[in-house]
Scaffold this active site. Structure first.
Site, mmCIF file in Angstrom:
data_model
loop_
_atom_site.group_PDB
_atom_site.id
_atom_site.type_symbol
_atom_site.label_atom_id
_atom_site.label_comp_id
_atom_site.label_asym_id
_atom_site.label_seq_id
_atom_site.Cartn_x
_atom_site.Cartn_y
_atom_site.Cartn_z
ATOM 1 N N ASP A 61 -26.261 21.147 19.929
ATOM 2 C CA ASP A 61 -26.221 19.969 20.791
ATOM 3 C C ASP A 61 -26.504 18.771 19.885
ATOM 4 O O ASP A 61 -27.620 18.634 19.362
ATOM 5 C CB ASP A 61 -27.295 20.105 21.878
ATOM 6 C CG ASP A 61 -27.266 18.937 22.853
ATOM 7 O OD1 ASP A 61 -26.824 17.829 22.459
ATOM 8 O OD2 ASP A 61 -27.719 19.123 23.994
ATOM 9 N N VAL A 62 -25.505 17.922 19.701
ATOM 10 C CA VAL A 62 -25.662 16.828 18.723
ATOM 11 C C VAL A 62 -26.671 15.771 19.164
ATOM 12 O O VAL A 62 -27.065 14.923 18.367
ATOM 13 C CB VAL A 62 -24.307 16.147 18.396
ATOM 14 C CG1 VAL A 62 -23.330 17.130 17.783
ATOM 15 C CG2 VAL A 62 -23.720 15.440 19.613
ATOM 16 N N SER A 139 -14.001 4.226 20.799
ATOM 17 C CA SER A 139 -13.076 4.121 21.940
ATOM 18 C C SER A 139 -12.638 2.667 22.072
ATOM 19 O O SER A 139 -13.371 1.763 21.639
ATOM 20 C CB SER A 139 -13.807 4.535 23.222
ATOM 21 O OG SER A 139 -13.000 4.300 24.360
ATOM 22 N N TYR A 152 -21.011 4.049 29.293
ATOM 23 C CA TYR A 152 -20.046 4.494 28.278
ATOM 24 C C TYR A 152 -19.656 3.319 27.381
ATOM 25 O O TYR A 152 -19.623 3.439 26.158
ATOM 26 C CB TYR A 152 -18.830 5.085 28.997
ATOM 27 C CG TYR A 152 -17.823 5.778 28.095
ATOM 28 C CD1 TYR A 152 -18.047 7.080 27.640
ATOM 29 C CD2 TYR A 152 -16.639 5.155 27.725
ATOM 30 C CE1 TYR A 152 -17.117 7.723 26.830
ATOM 31 C CE2 TYR A 152 -15.704 5.787 26.924
ATOM 32 C CZ TYR A 152 -15.942 7.072 26.482
ATOM 33 O OH TYR A 152 -15.005 7.715 25.692
ATOM 34 N N LYS A 156 -20.321 3.203 23.349
ATOM 35 C CA LYS A 156 -19.180 3.125 22.415
ATOM 36 C C LYS A 156 -19.202 1.797 21.641
ATOM 37 O O LYS A 156 -18.833 1.760 20.467
ATOM 38 C CB LYS A 156 -17.864 3.302 23.171
ATOM 39 C CG LYS A 156 -17.664 4.716 23.715
ATOM 40 C CD LYS A 156 -17.581 5.746 22.595
ATOM 41 C CE LYS A 156 -17.279 7.145 23.124
ATOM 42 N NZ LYS A 156 -17.223 8.145 22.041
HETATM 43 P P1 NAI Z 1 -13.507 16.685 25.753
HETATM 44 O O1 NAI Z 1 -14.425 16.752 26.912
HETATM 45 O O2 NAI Z 1 -12.170 17.321 25.849
HETATM 46 O O3 NAI Z 1 -14.232 17.212 24.448
HETATM 47 C C1 NAI Z 1 -15.544 16.836 24.128
HETATM 48 C C2 NAI Z 1 -16.283 18.029 23.524
HETATM 49 O O4 NAI Z 1 -17.570 17.575 23.134
HETATM 50 C C3 NAI Z 1 -16.482 19.171 24.517
HETATM 51 O O5 NAI Z 1 -16.064 20.394 23.945
HETATM 52 C C4 NAI Z 1 -17.987 19.160 24.772
HETATM 53 O O6 NAI Z 1 -18.530 20.451 25.026
HETATM 54 C C5 NAI Z 1 -18.516 18.581 23.478
HETATM 55 N N1 NAI Z 1 -19.826 17.962 23.655
HETATM 56 C C6 NAI Z 1 -20.205 17.063 24.582
HETATM 57 N N2 NAI Z 1 -21.492 16.733 24.427
HETATM 58 C C7 NAI Z 1 -21.945 17.442 23.355
HETATM 59 C C8 NAI Z 1 -23.189 17.536 22.699
HETATM 60 N N3 NAI Z 1 -24.256 16.829 23.104
HETATM 61 N N4 NAI Z 1 -23.300 18.359 21.637
HETATM 62 C C9 NAI Z 1 -22.240 19.084 21.203
HETATM 63 N N5 NAI Z 1 -21.030 19.049 21.808
HETATM 64 C C10 NAI Z 1 -20.893 18.238 22.864
HETATM 65 O O7 NAI Z 1 -13.342 15.123 25.468
HETATM 66 P P2 NAI Z 1 -12.463 14.284 24.443
HETATM 67 O O8 NAI Z 1 -11.699 13.343 25.228
HETATM 68 O O9 NAI Z 1 -11.797 15.145 23.455
HETATM 69 O O10 NAI Z 1 -13.624 13.462 23.730
HETATM 70 C C11 NAI Z 1 -13.823 13.420 22.330
HETATM 71 C C12 NAI Z 1 -14.315 12.043 21.971
HETATM 72 O O11 NAI Z 1 -13.266 11.103 22.225
HETATM 73 C C13 NAI Z 1 -15.509 11.562 22.783
HETATM 74 O O12 NAI Z 1 -16.404 10.888 21.939
HETATM 75 C C14 NAI Z 1 -14.887 10.597 23.772
HETATM 76 O O13 NAI Z 1 -15.805 9.651 24.237
HETATM 77 C C15 NAI Z 1 -13.794 10.002 22.928
HETATM 78 N N6 NAI Z 1 -12.717 9.327 23.627
HETATM 79 C C16 NAI Z 1 -11.942 9.999 24.533
HETATM 80 C C17 NAI Z 1 -10.925 9.355 25.198
HETATM 81 C C18 NAI Z 1 -10.065 10.037 26.217
HETATM 82 O O14 NAI Z 1 -9.334 9.345 26.947
HETATM 83 N N7 NAI Z 1 -10.074 11.359 26.303
HETATM 84 C C19 NAI Z 1 -10.620 7.936 24.928
HETATM 85 C C20 NAI Z 1 -11.482 7.333 23.949
HETATM 86 C C21 NAI Z 1 -12.474 8.018 23.328
#
Ligand code: NAI
Length: 254
Positions: A61-62, A139, A152, A156
């Site tokens: 957990d980061v 983001s 959020y 960000k």
């Molecule tokens: P996602 O939900 O598909 O993947 C995020 C992953 O991070 C998940 O596997 C989750 O289990 C893991 N995670 C969450 N909290 C954690 C923690 N405390 N410790 C370890 N692992 C943890 O989401 P996505 O979209 O791939 O998100 C990746 C990054 O991209 C995030 O930082 C998100 O804010 C950012 N982002 C996403 C956008 C979107 O539209 N999907 C747009 C802009 C930024």
């Protein structure tokens, strides 16, 4: 391209979405990849697809400082070096600001901001040795505000400026740090939105390229920023947003 042969990369949030696509991209380009996530089973499933000798899955957990430190130590013990830290794990919290609870606020800050800082700090001594680099997933929501997304947006926005500040502190140590700023991307985080045709149409109207982003497209930007192709880039917050942030906010006239 095989830009990362012999390099060791950590990708957090690698069990899903942008992190998964990024881990696959680095692996395809020859890196040893440590996939990190708190979600054990999907993490193991992604890791199982990648080159066995060059891949580890590490559950952490980061948002926990000690766990993030242990993550880096485990990777250095396993692979003997460490070159690229991708702080990508993130969660979403939003809503009416008058109703956001302390717990919601802390939760989003803990992962989306504290987790990024802990990852940078733990990586630094090793990246100094390899003249490595860091890429943070920020983001477009860190570059401007959204309706109903204040926690959020705050987290960000802090990542965007943390990236700039650390670029100043790390530059003379030979470590580069940049961030990618995606707009709406098709991932686990946004899966509900992807089934809402009306909402997708609204988004498409405001995105010059007229569509949402795919995770591979962000993974490509992350790999570029981490590679020697970006050797004179540091402190940049690079958009991967189909042109969203090119707008001054006024609605389309046609
Ligand atoms: P996602 O939900 O598909 O993947 C995020 C992953 O991070 C998940 O596997 C989750 O289990 C893991 N995670 C969450 N909290 C954690 C923690 N405390 N410790 C370890 N692992 C943890 O989401 P996505 O979209 O791939 O998100 C990746 C990054 O991209 C995030 O930082 C998100 O804010 C950012 N982002 C996403 C956008 C979107 O539209 N999907 C747009 C802009 C930024």
């Amino acid at each position: 391209m095989q830009r990362f042969q012999g390099k060791v990369v950590i990708v957090t949030g690698a069990a899903s979405g942008i992190g998964e696509a990024t881990a696959r991209r680095f692996s395809d380009e020859g890196a040893c990849v440590a996939l990190v996530d708190r979600n054990e089973i999907p993490l193991a499933n992604v890791a199982a697809d990648l080159a066995k000798e060059l891949t580890i899955a590490h559950v952490a957990d980061v948002s926990e400082s000690a766990a993030t430190q242990a993550m880096v130590e485990t990777v250095v013990r396993r692979f003997g070096r460490f070159d690229v830290m991708v702080n990508n794990a993130g969660i979403f919290e939003g809503g009416d600001p008058a109703e956001i609870t302390d717990a919601q606020w802390r939760k989003v800050m803990a992962t989306n901001l504290d987790g990024v800082f802990y990852g940078c700090r733990a990586a630094l001594p090793h990246l100094e040795k390899t003249k490595g680099s860091i890429v943070n997933t920020a983001s477009v929501s860190g570059l401007g505000g959204d309706w109903g997304m204040s926690p959020y947006n705050a987290a960000k926005g802090a990542v965007v400026n943390l990236t700039r500040a650390l670029a100043l502190d790390l530059g003379r140590k030979g470590v580069r740090i940049n961030a990618v700023c995606p707009s709406l991307t098709r991932t686990g985080m946004t899966s509900d939105m992807m089934d809402d045709e009306e909402l997708l149409t609204k988004f498409a109207e405001r995105i010059p390229l007229g569509r949402v982003c795919e995770p591979d497209e962000i993974a490509a930007v992350i790999a570029f920023l981490a590679s020697d192709d970006a050797s004179f880039m540091t402190g940049a917050n690079v958009t991967g947003d189909g042109g969203v942030s090119a707008s001054n906010g006024q609605p389309p006239q046609q």
